[in-house]
Design a protein around this motif. Structure first.
Motif, mmCIF file in Angstrom:
data_model
loop_
_atom_site.group_PDB
_atom_site.id
_atom_site.type_symbol
_atom_site.label_atom_id
_atom_site.label_comp_id
_atom_site.label_asym_id
_atom_site.label_seq_id
_atom_site.Cartn_x
_atom_site.Cartn_y
_atom_site.Cartn_z
ATOM 1 N N LEU A 199 80.390 78.527 -37.497
ATOM 2 C CA LEU A 199 80.638 77.669 -36.335
ATOM 3 C C LEU A 199 79.470 76.701 -36.144
ATOM 4 O O LEU A 199 78.356 76.967 -36.586
ATOM 5 C CB LEU A 199 80.820 78.526 -35.079
ATOM 6 N N SER A 200 79.749 75.600 -35.449
ATOM 7 C CA SER A 200 78.694 74.603 -35.236
ATOM 8 C C SER A 200 77.648 75.160 -34.262
ATOM 9 O O SER A 200 77.941 76.051 -33.458
ATOM 10 C CB SER A 200 79.299 73.327 -34.644
ATOM 11 N N VAL A 201 76.444 74.604 -34.358
ATOM 12 C CA VAL A 201 75.353 75.034 -33.484
ATOM 13 C C VAL A 201 75.734 74.802 -32.019
ATOM 14 O O VAL A 201 75.433 75.624 -31.157
ATOM 15 C CB VAL A 201 74.043 74.304 -33.860
ATOM 16 N N GLU A 202 76.443 73.697 -31.751
ATOM 17 C CA GLU A 202 76.842 73.393 -30.360
ATOM 18 C C GLU A 202 77.753 74.499 -29.814
ATOM 19 O O GLU A 202 77.554 74.975 -28.694
ATOM 20 C CB GLU A 202 77.597 72.049 -30.268
ATOM 21 N N GLY A 241 73.931 91.988 -13.524
ATOM 22 C CA GLY A 241 73.090 91.654 -12.381
ATOM 23 C C GLY A 241 71.679 91.241 -12.763
ATOM 24 O O GLY A 241 70.790 91.209 -11.914
ATOM 25 N N SER A 242 71.459 90.938 -14.050
ATOM 26 C CA SER A 242 70.113 90.532 -14.476
ATOM 27 C C SER A 242 70.138 89.122 -15.057
ATOM 28 O O SER A 242 71.080 88.742 -15.751
ATOM 29 C CB SER A 242 69.596 91.457 -15.583
ATOM 30 N N THR A 243 69.060 88.400 -14.788
ATOM 31 C CA THR A 243 68.883 87.105 -15.424
ATOM 32 C C THR A 243 68.130 87.330 -16.726
ATOM 33 O O THR A 243 67.036 87.885 -16.725
ATOM 34 C CB THR A 243 68.057 86.177 -14.504
ATOM 35 N N VAL A 244 68.742 86.952 -17.834
ATOM 36 C CA VAL A 244 68.088 87.145 -19.131
ATOM 37 C C VAL A 244 68.147 85.836 -19.910
ATOM 38 O O VAL A 244 68.967 84.976 -19.632
ATOM 39 C CB VAL A 244 68.772 88.259 -19.964
ATOM 40 N N ALA A 245 67.243 85.719 -20.904
ATOM 41 C CA ALA A 245 67.304 84.573 -21.808
ATOM 42 C C ALA A 245 68.122 84.976 -23.026
ATOM 43 O O ALA A 245 68.075 86.124 -23.450
ATOM 44 C CB ALA A 245 65.891 84.183 -22.228
ATOM 45 N N VAL A 246 68.911 84.046 -23.544
ATOM 46 C CA VAL A 246 69.645 84.306 -24.788
ATOM 47 C C VAL A 246 69.136 83.314 -25.819
ATOM 48 O O VAL A 246 69.146 82.107 -25.591
ATOM 49 C CB VAL A 246 71.163 84.155 -24.596
ATOM 50 N N GLN A 247 68.648 83.833 -26.925
ATOM 51 C CA GLN A 247 68.043 82.980 -27.946
ATOM 52 C C GLN A 247 68.844 83.105 -29.238
ATOM 53 O O GLN A 247 69.035 84.207 -29.750
ATOM 54 C CB GLN A 247 66.601 83.470 -28.152
ATOM 55 N N LEU A 248 69.302 81.970 -29.766
ATOM 56 C CA LEU A 248 70.092 82.000 -31.007
ATOM 57 C C LEU A 248 69.171 82.089 -32.216
ATOM 58 O O LEU A 248 68.146 81.427 -32.279
ATOM 59 C CB LEU A 248 70.929 80.739 -31.119
ATOM 60 N N GLU A 249 69.551 82.920 -33.162
ATOM 61 C CA GLU A 249 68.771 83.062 -34.403
ATOM 62 C C GLU A 249 69.642 82.630 -35.578
ATOM 63 O O GLU A 249 70.873 82.649 -35.488
ATOM 64 C CB GLU A 249 68.350 84.529 -34.593
ATOM 65 N N GLU A 250 68.986 82.300 -36.675
ATOM 66 C CA GLU A 250 69.730 81.910 -37.881
ATOM 67 C C GLU A 250 70.461 83.126 -38.458
ATOM 68 O O GLU A 250 69.958 84.252 -38.357
ATOM 69 C CB GLU A 250 68.771 81.326 -38.927
ATOM 70 N N PRO A 251 71.609 82.916 -39.088
ATOM 71 C CA PRO A 251 72.355 84.035 -39.673
ATOM 72 C C PRO A 251 71.503 84.832 -40.662
ATOM 73 O O PRO A 251 70.763 84.249 -41.455
ATOM 74 C CB PRO A 251 73.504 83.342 -40.410
ATOM 75 N N GLY A 252 71.596 86.137 -40.586
ATOM 76 C CA GLY A 252 70.916 87.019 -41.544
ATOM 77 C C GLY A 252 69.431 87.224 -41.288
ATOM 78 O O GLY A 252 68.733 87.783 -42.133
ATOM 79 N N THR A 253 68.912 86.782 -40.135
ATOM 80 C CA THR A 253 67.462 86.883 -39.925
ATOM 81 C C THR A 253 67.041 88.105 -39.091
ATOM 82 O O THR A 253 65.898 88.520 -39.156
ATOM 83 C CB THR A 253 66.901 85.613 -39.234
#
Ligand code: DLL
Length: 439
Positions: free
Chosen positions: A391-394, A412-424
């Motif tokens: 899928l596209s990065v967007e 109920g928590s505020t968390v950060a979601v960070q995208l990583e490259e496949p297989g890393t």
């Protein structure tokens, strides 16, 4: 049942079951009481820690007249096992101990458990019962990817496959590329491993250009770590298998304390002819009625070398009435351990809650870890998740935003979601380490 493959396998017929699996609730309870009385006498007479604990609690084996009397007995904890390290809780002379297993644990000394020849036979037959409930039978080939060694998974599953009369492929964990090759070449009907490792194997198949749905596998018997019904669906779709939950712990025996039945897939039935389960309030330690969520506690009913009295598992679940085996109770799928609970700025959360939400968003992959850190005096959590390779990065970025919102709403928590490259991100080879605490 959700897969086409499932039409090919079927639950055992009544005449294939053990006599105990056909017992009524009253018959099971009658058997439990006799066995409880024997176990309590055996533990009191042969394990000094139990003699002392019973005496301190003012309770004697003769006081156990009904099943409810189990509540008069003291609890056993992992600390008791550590205190008596290595063999202090064995109830038979070493010459009668046929095998030793140990679990490394995350902190401190390993916990060591022992089995007589008879214990090993009973264990094998309970794993055989578990696999049969999963739809496996004689004439099938079973690829066993639980780790062999001191961990009870590999050898415990191995003995069960043999006791069932099926063909065992003793692969053990790791060497994932080779696992894939042998699955292709040997054409097993079933695979036994942790759910996270099955994901790793499915990925490795794709990397080798193999469609995971095209293999001979039809059944997966998965356990040794918490996993959700969403993960079941994911694995069943990806691999075209029926995925069943096998539960157990080394202190109580190993794999095969309970197992799901293929016809219902509604949480493991506990093999109550050998184990007496209770659920307690983890704080007050009061026994809870069936149906309420709390800490699972077991008393073994037939173990010779290592009887356990009211062992506190730290696993959180509830006891439910039997369905496919009406005489034996079920437990809700274990989705958390006391030890795994994350407290994030006053909110309690379990990694499986995140798993459930991740798998509910199609544009996300199931490959994620949770990182806890501190910003100033604030605890923070980052969900690091691999983006979808196709899928596209967007698209992936907006899916990540949706995940953060849903975690906010449902946990109920505020968390950060960070995208990583496949297989890393690290891949599982057994029990997956999902949480990294960097605080
Ligand atoms: O994990 C035994 C096992 C091996 C069970 C293979 C199933 C398959 P331990 O290493 O002593 O023994 O870890 C026991 O793992 O208290 C639970 O927290 C967790 N666990 C085991 N099975 C499940 C399951 C083996 N089906 C600890 N669902 C237990 C959730 C599980 N958690």
């Amino acid at each position: 049942m959700t897969t086409a493959a499932s039409t090919l396998i079927h639950p055992p017929s009544a005449d294939e079951l053990d006599a105990e699996e056909r017992m009524s609730r009253a018959e099971i309870e009658h058997l439990q009481l006799t066995r409880l009385q024997q176990t309590v006498r055996h533990a009191y007479a042969n394990v000094s820690l139990y003699t002392r604990k019973f005496d301190d609690a003012g309770v004697h084996p003769d006081d156990i007249r009904t099943l409810a009397d189990v509540e008069r007995l003291p609890f056993t904890t992992k600390d008791d096992l550590r205190e008596t390290y290595p063999f202090g809780m064995f109830a038979v002379p070493m010459e009668d101990v046929a095998r030793i297993h140990a679990s490394s644990g995350t902190t401190g000394r390993p916990t060591v458990v022992g089995y007589t020849r008879g214990d090993l036979d009973r264990w094998g037959s309970l794993v055989a019962r578990s696999l049969r409930a999963s739809g496996i039978r004689r004439g099938m080939k079973v690829h066993n990817a639980y780790g062999y060694g001191l961990f009870t998974g590999g050898l415990g599953a191995h003995a069960g496959i043999e006791a069932l009369g099926a063909t065992v492929i003793p692969m053990s964990g790791g060497q994932t590329a080779r696992q894939v090759q042998l699955i292709r070449d040997f054409e097993p009907d079933a695979i036994l491993c942790t759910p996270s490792y099955l994901l790793t194997i499915a990925d490795a198949m794709i990397a080798q250009g193999i469609d995971p749905r095209s293999t001979s596998l039809r059944v997966a018997v998965l356990g040794a770590e918490p996993w959700t019904n969403e993960m079941r669906q994911e694995l069943e779709l990806r691999l075209g298998v029926d995925a069943l939950d096998i539960y157990g712990l080394s202190e109580v025996m190993g794999p095969g304390v309970g197992n799901e039945c293929l016809e219902t897939k509604d949480g493991p039935h506990l093999w109550e002819d050998h184990f007496l389960p209770e659920v307690i309030d983890a704080e007050t330690r009061a026994a809870l009625p069936d149906g309420e969520l709390g800490e699972l506690v077991f008393t073994s009913l037939t173990k010779e070398a290592f009887p356990v009295i009211r062992y506190r598992t730290r696993d959180l679940t509830r006891l439910l009435p039997g369905t496919a085996r009406p005489g034996m109770r079920r437990m809700e799928k274990v989705t958390g351990r006391n030890d795994d609970m994350i407290i994030l700025r006053g909110v309690n959360l379990f990694p499986t809650q995140i798993e459930e939400l991740v798998l509910g968003i199609e544009q996300l992959t199931p490959h994620f870890i949770l990182e806890l850190s501190k910003e100033g005096r604030m605890d923070t959590m980052t969900v690091r998740i691999e983006r979808h390779p196709d899928l596209s990065v967007e698209t992936c970025t907006s899916a990540a935003k949706v995940l953060a919102q849903r975690i906010k709403v449902f946990v109920g928590s505020t968390v950060a979601v960070q995208l990583e490259e496949p297989g890393t991100l690290p891949r599982s080879e057994g029990k997956y380490k999902r949480v990294y605490d960097l605080r």
